[in-house]
Design an enzyme around this catalytic site. Structure first.
Site, PDB file in Angstrom:
ATOM      1  CG  HIS A  73       4.942   3.685  -7.017  1.00  0.00           C
ATOM      2  ND1 HIS A  73       3.861   3.416  -6.330  1.00  0.00           N
ATOM      3  CD2 HIS A  73       4.745   4.903  -7.553  1.00  0.00           C
ATOM      4  CE1 HIS A  73       3.119   4.635  -6.213  1.00  0.00           C
ATOM      5  NE2 HIS A  73       3.531   5.490  -6.875  1.00  0.00           N
ATOM      6  CG  HIS A 114       2.377   0.843 -10.250  1.00  0.00           C
ATOM      7  ND1 HIS A 114       2.518  -0.638  -9.951  1.00  0.00           N
ATOM      8  CD2 HIS A 114       2.867   1.274  -9.075  1.00  0.00           C
ATOM      9  CE1 HIS A 114       2.936  -1.033  -8.762  1.00  0.00           C
ATOM     10  NE2 HIS A 114       2.948   0.298  -8.111  1.00  0.00           N
ATOM     11  CG  ASP A 141       1.910  -1.551  -5.010  1.00  0.00           C
ATOM     12  OD1 ASP A 141       2.351  -2.997  -5.141  1.00  0.00           O
ATOM     13  OD2 ASP A 141       2.822  -1.081  -5.096  1.00  0.00           O
ATOM     14  CG  HIS A 171      -0.966   1.984  -5.840  1.00  0.00           C
ATOM     15  ND1 HIS A 171      -0.655   2.503  -4.552  1.00  0.00           N
ATOM     16  CD2 HIS A 171      -0.011   1.639  -6.334  1.00  0.00           C
ATOM     17  CE1 HIS A 171       0.471   2.264  -4.323  1.00  0.00           C
ATOM     18  NE2 HIS A 171       1.178   1.811  -5.423  1.00  0.00           N
ATOM     19  CG  HIS A 187       4.315  -4.448  -1.631  1.00  0.00           C
ATOM     20  ND1 HIS A 187       5.444  -4.194  -1.223  1.00  0.00           N
ATOM     21  CD2 HIS A 187       3.736  -3.798  -2.572  1.00  0.00           C
ATOM     22  CE1 HIS A 187       5.858  -3.171  -2.151  1.00  0.00           C
ATOM     23  NE2 HIS A 187       4.771  -2.875  -3.061  1.00  0.00           N
ATOM     24  CG  ASP A 238       7.913  -0.427  -4.748  1.00  0.00           C
ATOM     25  OD1 ASP A 238       7.457   0.393  -5.627  1.00  0.00           O
ATOM     26  OD2 ASP A 238       7.327  -1.158  -3.992  1.00  0.00           O
ATOM     27  CG  HIS A 239       5.932  -2.283  -8.560  1.00  0.00           C
ATOM     28  ND1 HIS A 239       5.221  -3.147  -8.095  1.00  0.00           N
ATOM     29  CD2 HIS A 239       5.799  -1.528  -7.309  1.00  0.00           C
ATOM     30  CE1 HIS A 239       4.350  -3.359  -7.306  1.00  0.00           C
ATOM     31  NE2 HIS A 239       4.892  -2.202  -6.689  1.00  0.00           N
TER      32      HIS A 239
END
Length: 255
Positions: free
Chosen positions: A56, A54, A129, A112, A167, A58-59
């Protein structure tokens, strides 16, 4: 040759999953580039593809720097927010990579985020996530109906499927889950195990789908004990699974 799996810690709590055969590697959700690039160099592995779940940051923030050194295909959602994806995927598509030999079915698991994929194959699910051990992702863009349907889809995978989420949240998730089901012995054992692993600096993942069904409250919204706990916390909540899930997620958000 079977795939080996390594977890590369990045940022505060992220793992970039690395799948390899000793010569060639895939990386999943690189939210940063330094640690994955160092890992590739130290292990002498040739990167062959990136898999993205996805949009975001942090990915995805490590994608450009990794591609600058390793120009490889990027498999991920058909989402304009991830412009580096050159192999866009949807529910039911398949990813087939020659080296390392890897074959994944693509699952759509929104909730999410409005667009979120999981990759299932080799008795593993790379779920970003959507699902965590003893927890699930916050609903930033999706609806409770979407998120519950996505979690139900993941829960239907074979019991021995290893859960490779993005995570290290297991200890905190277990604390909340114990507030919901304090008498769940499988959960109590998972909490003890996760705490002991983290105290030694070790990873708590992967989990397995069969185990998550027994102790993850977000996969148990039809269980009487979970329904009773949620309704005790939120007396206005009904017993419909979507209502229970939505109330459970709100409880976790404020926990």
């Amino acid at each position: 040759m079977p795939l080996s799996i390594d977890a590369i810690p990045t940022l505060e709590s992220n793992y970039v999953w690395a799948l390899h055969d000793g010569r060639h590697a895939l990386l999943v959700d690189p939210g940063a580039s330094a640690a994955p690039l160092r890992w590739l160099a130290e292990n002498g592995l040739a990167l062959k593809a990136l898999l993205i779940t996805h949009h975001h940051w942090d990915h995805t923030d490590g994608i450009d720097d990794i591609l600058a050194e390793h120009p490889v295909p990027v498999y991920g959602p058909e989402d304009r927010r991830i412009p580096q994806v050159d192999h866009p995927l949807r529910e039911g598509d398949h990813v087939d990579i020659e080296a390392p030999e890897a074959h994944f079915e693509v699952l759509s698991v929104p909730g999410h985020t409005s667009i979120h994929l999981a990759f299932f194959g080799h008795r593993i699910v790379l779920c970003g996530d959507a699902l965590f051990s003893a927890g699930c992702g916050r609903m930033f863009e999706g609806t409770p109906e979407q998120m519950l349907a996505s979690l139900d889809k993941l829960a239907e995978l074979p019991a021995d499927t290893r859960v490779l989420c993005a995570h290290e949240y297991t200890v905190a998730n277990c604390r909340f889950a114990l507030a919901v089901e304090p008498g769940n012995e499988d959960l109590r054992e998972r909490a003890r195990e996760a705490t002991a692993l983290r105290e030694k600096g070790e990873i708590t993942l992967p989990s397995r789908i069969g185990a998550e069904r027994r102790f993850n409250p977000f996969l148990r919204t039809r269980e009487p004990a979970v329904i009773d706990a949620v309704r005790a916390h939120d007396p206005d909540c009904g017993s419909d699974p979507v209502e229970v899930f939505a109330a459970l997620r709100r409880w976790k958000d404020d926990f």
